[in-house]
Write a protein that holds these residues in place. Sequence first.
Motif, PDB file in Angstrom:
ATOM      1  N   ILE A   1      63.053   0.806  31.049  1.00 20.59           N
ATOM      2  CA  ILE A   1      63.995   1.884  31.335  1.00 20.59           C
ATOM      3  C   ILE A   1      65.392   1.277  31.328  1.00 20.59           C
ATOM      4  CG2 ILE A   1      64.735   3.618  33.013  1.00 20.59           C
ATOM      5  CD1 ILE A   1      61.868   3.627  34.090  1.00 20.59           C
TER       6      ILE A   1
ATOM      7  N   ALA B   1      65.562   8.552  35.046  1.00 15.94           N
ATOM      8  CA  ALA B   1      64.125   8.347  35.240  1.00 15.94           C
ATOM      9  C   ALA B   1      63.719   8.649  36.675  1.00 15.94           C
ATOM     10  CB  ALA B   1      63.755   6.913  34.878  1.00 15.94           C
TER      11      ALA B   1
ATOM     12  N   ASP C   1      58.025   2.047  33.709  1.00 21.85           N
ATOM     13  CA  ASP C   1      56.940   2.839  34.307  1.00 21.85           C
ATOM     14  C   ASP C   1      55.633   2.171  33.942  1.00 21.85           C
ATOM     15  OD1 ASP C   1      58.182   4.953  35.691  1.00 21.85           O
ATOM     16  OD2 ASP C   1      58.636   5.965  33.807  1.00 21.85           O
TER      17      ASP C   1
END
Length: 311
Positions: free
Chosen positions: A179, A187, A221
Motif C-alpha cells: 500500500i 486503505a 493487506d
Amino acid sequence: METLKQRENLKKKADVQTFFRAEYDKSVQSFLEVKKVKQLMRLSEHVCQIRVEGSARGTGFRLFDRFILTNAHVIGEFDPFSKKLSKTFTAVFGYKDLEANETKCVPIKEQVAAYYYGKDHTGRYLDFALLELKATDEIANSRDLLRKYIHGPHPNRGQICIVGHPEEGVKKMDPCFIIERENLQEAVDKHKSENVDFIHVITQQSLAEKWENHDNQIHYDSCFFHGSSGSPVFDEHCYLIGVHTGGYVYKGEKDQIRSVVEYAYSMQPILERIIIQAKKSERSDILKLLAEYKSLNLNLEDNVVKMEIDP
C-alpha cells in the motif's frame, strides 16, 4: 479462496469474480511466473518456525551463516543485561505438512546476538532479535537470505510475497501488494467503511495502543496474523526487503482478530543496528561474516573485521 475472501472482505461469489477481473492484470505480472515460484520455493527453505519449550511462537529465517532473524516480540521476556533467553528456543526447518516427516529441529543458543525493541535515536521503530543456532551441520552448505538483499531504501509500491508460519501452522506464502504511503489513509478508510459496526472498536484500540506510522514500515493487506511474526518479505524480484512484524489489530465479529492493515519493518535499519551492537559487544565473528557481503555496502570498517576471534 477462503483466505482471499477473508482478506478482501468478499462475501458473495459475484464479489470474488469482480475482484479477479479487477486484479488479474496486476497479478499475472509477478508471482504467477513459474520461474519466480521456483525461486521462492528455494528461498523458503531458509524460513523456520520458532518454538519455545516445544510450542510454536513465531517465524524466523536464516539471515546469514548460523544466525536467524525474527521479531523481538517473538522471544518474549528478555533480560537486556545478561542477553540470555529465559526459556528453551528451537528453530524448526521444513515444517511443510502436519506429518512433519522432513522437519529439522535445531536448538538455539541462549545468548542473544543482537536485539532491539522500540524507537532508535532517529525515531525509527525496530522490533528484531538475531539468534544463533547451536548446530549448523544440516544447513552449512546452503545459501542464506542476506545474499538476496540489496542495500538501500525499501520499495513503496509493487507486489510482495511473505513466507512464514501463520496461525502456528505449516509454512505458507501470501503474495499481496504494497500500500503506497500516499494511499495508506485511503486503505484505512476503506477498511473502516467495510466494517462500520466496529469503527468505535478500531478507534478505541488505536487510542489505547497509540498506533503510529514509521518511515521504515512497509504496509500491505495480508492474511498472515498470529505465528507469522518474523517472516521474511520479498519484493517482486524475490529480493529480501523486510521482516513481517504485525498489524493494527482489533477484535471483530465473534471476537475474531482483525487488522486494518499489516506491516513489515525494512531491512536496512535492522542491519545497521546489528552492526552497531556487534561492534559494541565485540562480536568479531559476526562482523567478519558480514564483511563477506561487500556488495551490500554495509559500511563495515576494515579495522573492525581484523579483530581477533576468541577461541
